[in-house]
Design a protein around this motif. Sequence first.
Motif, PDB file in Angstrom:
ATOM      1  N   LEU A 137       0.712  11.679  -0.538  1.00 28.36           N
ATOM      2  CA  LEU A 137       2.060  12.218  -0.487  1.00 28.36           C
ATOM      3  C   LEU A 137       2.828  11.646   0.707  1.00 28.36           C
ATOM      4  O   LEU A 137       4.000  11.272   0.584  1.00 28.36           O
ATOM      5  N   LYS A 138       2.180  11.563   1.858  1.00 26.43           N
ATOM      6  CA  LYS A 138       2.826  11.021   3.045  1.00 26.43           C
ATOM      7  C   LYS A 138       3.213   9.560   2.832  1.00 26.43           C
ATOM      8  O   LYS A 138       4.302   9.134   3.227  1.00 26.43           O
ATOM      9  N   MET A 139       2.353   8.791   2.229  1.00 25.14           N
ATOM     10  CA  MET A 139       2.639   7.371   1.974  1.00 25.14           C
ATOM     11  C   MET A 139       3.787   7.231   0.972  1.00 25.14           C
ATOM     12  O   MET A 139       4.638   6.359   1.124  1.00 25.14           O
ATOM     13  N   ALA A 142       7.012   8.118   2.835  1.00 24.00           N
ATOM     14  CA  ALA A 142       7.365   7.044   3.766  1.00 24.00           C
ATOM     15  C   ALA A 142       7.936   5.849   3.012  1.00 24.00           C
ATOM     16  O   ALA A 142       8.927   5.247   3.440  1.00 24.00           O
ATOM     17  N   ALA A 143       7.348   5.495   1.892  1.00 28.01           N
ATOM     18  CA  ALA A 143       7.848   4.374   1.098  1.00 28.01           C
ATOM     19  C   ALA A 143       9.236   4.678   0.544  1.00 28.01           C
ATOM     20  O   ALA A 143      10.111   3.809   0.527  1.00 28.01           O
ATOM     21  N   PHE A 144       9.457   5.888   0.118  1.00 30.50           N
ATOM     22  CA  PHE A 144      10.768   6.274  -0.406  1.00 30.50           C
ATOM     23  C   PHE A 144      11.836   6.209   0.681  1.00 30.50           C
ATOM     24  O   PHE A 144      12.925   5.690   0.471  1.00 30.50           O
ATOM     25  N   ILE A 145      11.524   6.738   1.848  1.00 30.14           N
ATOM     26  CA  ILE A 145      12.486   6.750   2.948  1.00 30.14           C
ATOM     27  C   ILE A 145      12.804   5.322   3.397  1.00 30.14           C
ATOM     28  O   ILE A 145      13.964   4.957   3.581  1.00 30.14           O
ATOM     29  N   LEU A 146      11.784   4.494   3.553  1.00 39.96           N
ATOM     30  CA  LEU A 146      12.005   3.107   3.969  1.00 39.96           C
ATOM     31  C   LEU A 146      12.780   2.326   2.903  1.00 39.96           C
ATOM     32  O   LEU A 146      13.557   1.437   3.227  1.00 39.96           O
ATOM     33  N   GLY A 147      12.580   2.667   1.655  1.00 36.40           N
ATOM     34  CA  GLY A 147      13.320   2.010   0.581  1.00 36.40           C
ATOM     35  C   GLY A 147      14.769   2.451   0.514  1.00 36.40           C
ATOM     36  O   GLY A 147      15.643   1.690   0.102  1.00 36.40           O
TER      37      GLY A 147
END
Length: 54
Positions: free
Chosen positions: A3-5, A8-13
């Motif tokens: 879930l954390k990964m 993080a991927a969504f936010i960075l995207g």
Amino acid sequence: MKLKMTLAAFILGALPGMALAGGCGWHKDVTANACAEGQVYDSDSGSCITPTTS
């Protein structure tokens, strides 16, 4: 952990899109304060012009 990964991927995207939504900031904004003496700001053209007298 997964879930954390994913978060993080969504936010960075999403960051580049949010930066673009704020505007690029590469253009100059001309205002009446930037006009030379004897010129006036024309909001239609977005630039300083010399007024015509008739």
